[in-house]
Design an enzyme around this catalytic site. Structure first.
Site: not given
Length: 507
Positions: A2, A50, A93
């Site tokens: 990002c 992702i 995550d």
């Protein structure tokens, strides 16, 4: 992967919007700007999804705390189990960072395993940190009494700033407690202890590499691999392909680039055939360089000759890969861990100096090769992953004697590798993965093996209008002019640009 912007006690949403728009190439899936109620903070985030693609939008808010992050936390599943799954709101995550902080655990940031840069805010506190080697970038600028953070230098361009600082690798900033270095590179070992079992050491190294590859392939999207045909990328691709095959999954997608007939294209095709990957290649010409050099220099944020040269084939590889995948594995870091550069040969009789030089060069990667890989892959909205720079692998490699990494060549190897063999232990550990001729292939720089250097002369002649040979002085001057033409405050960019520095340990 990002792009992030954070304004603390400075600016407004309009300023954050002007900054984040320059980083949207890092995350084209979604852009969001959010302020935190009761706190002097504005965060902006451009997302490349992702992990947790459905619900992992950022900034992430929990109570009165807010987080933006860039990168991947590879042990997020373990951390969820430890922290308690019920407290998580998303599958991202990155959310583990916020809950680790809120747990108030001692040295909480040290429990993060991955590549990352993040900024976290509470109503009265700002915290920012970067992964051990600086795989993911983070910059900070002081504006009056406030702070502005961003993933790339270009986000600050045009703001009229005087200085920008790099948040150092393995470092955390806390507005309450100041700076602290939470990670220190382990010192490299020099000579083997008496009785060291070299065969067992090689086998253990192989297991550590395999574990690193498995860890760095974790994703909710398909992960491919760059494949230059050199030792490092070939090892990573071969192991990844084996793991995918064992799991019953589709073959690994591999990608190589070069000029017509270049050594990299030939070698990569042979490796792909040997390991059984789904291989794709792109043949570029000097005309492609003419068209893309300004783009490379702008996104690289540097006019350093060697960085620009190696960034060119990286761009074409990233562009090729992005057509099919969102993330790729790369071989970055193996040369610094296992003595893979030609100049390392000067250390063959001085393992202590070699170990110290490898330790030094690992600590500078964030400003050179890792900057190139991050900026150029993200220019194409592609996440590049570096399994050789896994923390466990770094620790093991640094504990391995330097005299096993660079060795006088066996007589039957002289013809293919010269009088000294670089990355000897790595080759030994992975010799069964690839044909012998490829395992012992002499290293070539990416820009040389891909044919970039030769094509670059033609491109520079076209771009400069000079029909003679373009020397390094002229080449560097052209790159700097190109950079200056692309930025409002080029001196600010150049002052912080990545560049090669000759500060090697004396042999």
């Amino acid at each position: 992967m990002c792009g992030l912007v954070c304004l603390w006690n400075v600016g407004n949403e309009e300023m954050a919007a002007r900054m984040i728009v320059k980083l949207e190439h890092r995350g084209p899936d979604a852009t969001q700007i959010t302020s935190l109620k009761g706190a002097p903070v504005i965060m902006a985030h451009s997302r490349l999804s992702i992990i947790g693609p459905q619900d992992g939008a950022q900034p992430i808010i929990q109570g009165t705390d807010m987080l933006i992050a860039n990168g991947e936390i590879y042990n997020h599943a373990d951390l969820r189990a430890i922290l308690g799954k019920d407290i998580f709101q998303t599958a991202s995550d990155s959310e583990t960072i916020l809950h680790l902080f809120r747990s108030r655990a001692a040295r909480w940031v040290d429990r993060l395993d991955g590549m990352f840069a993040f900024v976290l805010a509470t109503p009265d506190r700002i915290v920012a940190a970067r992964d051990p080697l600086g795989i993911k970038p983070l910059y900070v600028a002081r504006i009056g009494e406030g702070l502005a953070f961003a993933s790339e230098l270009k986000a600050f361009d045009g703001l009229g700033l005087q200085t920008i600082e790099t948040v150092p690798p393995g470092t955390l900033y806390d507005s309450r407690d100041g700076w602290r270095q939470w990670y220190r590179m382990p010192q490299g070992a020099a000579r083997a202890e008496p009785g060291l079992d070299v065969e067992a050491t090689a086998r253990e190294l192989r297991l550590v590499i395999e574990a690193a590859v498995a860890k760095w392939m974790v994703a909710d999207v398909e992960v491919g691999s760059f494949l230059s045909g050199g030792l490092d990328s070939s090892i990573i691709a071969a192991i990844a392909q084996r793991q995918l095959k064992q799991a019953g999954r589709a073959p690994l997608k591999t990608f190589s680039v070069g000029t017509a007939g270049s050594p990299d294209l030939i070698a990569a095709k042979a490796v792909a055939a040997h390991i059984g990957s789904d291989h794709d290649e792109y043949v570029f010409t000097s005309d492609d360089l003419v068209e893309n050099l300004p783009h490379v220099i702008y996104h690289l944020e540097s006019a350093d000759i060697d960085l620009v040269r190696s960034a060119i084939p990286t761009l074409f590889a990233a562009r090729l890969a992005r057509r099919q995948v969102k993330a790729v594995l790369t071989g970055e870091g193996a040369d610094e861990l296992f003595a893979g550069y030609t100049y390392h040969h000067a250390y063959v009789d001085d393992p202590r100096a070699l170990a110290d030089e490898l330790t030094r060069s690992l600590g500078t990667m964030h400003n050179i090769n890792l900057q190139r890989v991050d900026r150029i892959s993200m220019a194409e909205s592609l996440e590049a992953r570096t399994p050789f720079l896994d923390r466990d692998l770094i620790a093991f490699a640094q504990s391995t004697p330097a005299e096993l990494k660079l060795r006088r060549t066996d007589p039957d190897r002289i013809e293919s590798t010269g009088p000294t063999t670089e990355k000897w232990l790595l080759r030994k550990a992975c010799a069964d993965l690839l044909p012998e001729s490829l395992v012992w292939r002499k290293k070539a720089q990416f820009d040389e093996g891909s044919g970039t250097v030769a094509a670059l002369q033609d491109a520079l002649q076209t771009l400069t209008g000079n029909t003679g040979v373009i020397d390094r002085v002229q080449e560097g001057a052209f790159y700097e002019k190109t950079l200056r033409d692309r930025f409002v405050d080029p001196d600010l960019i150049l002052a912080n640009a990545g560049r090669w520095v000759a500060d090697r340990v004396a042999a």
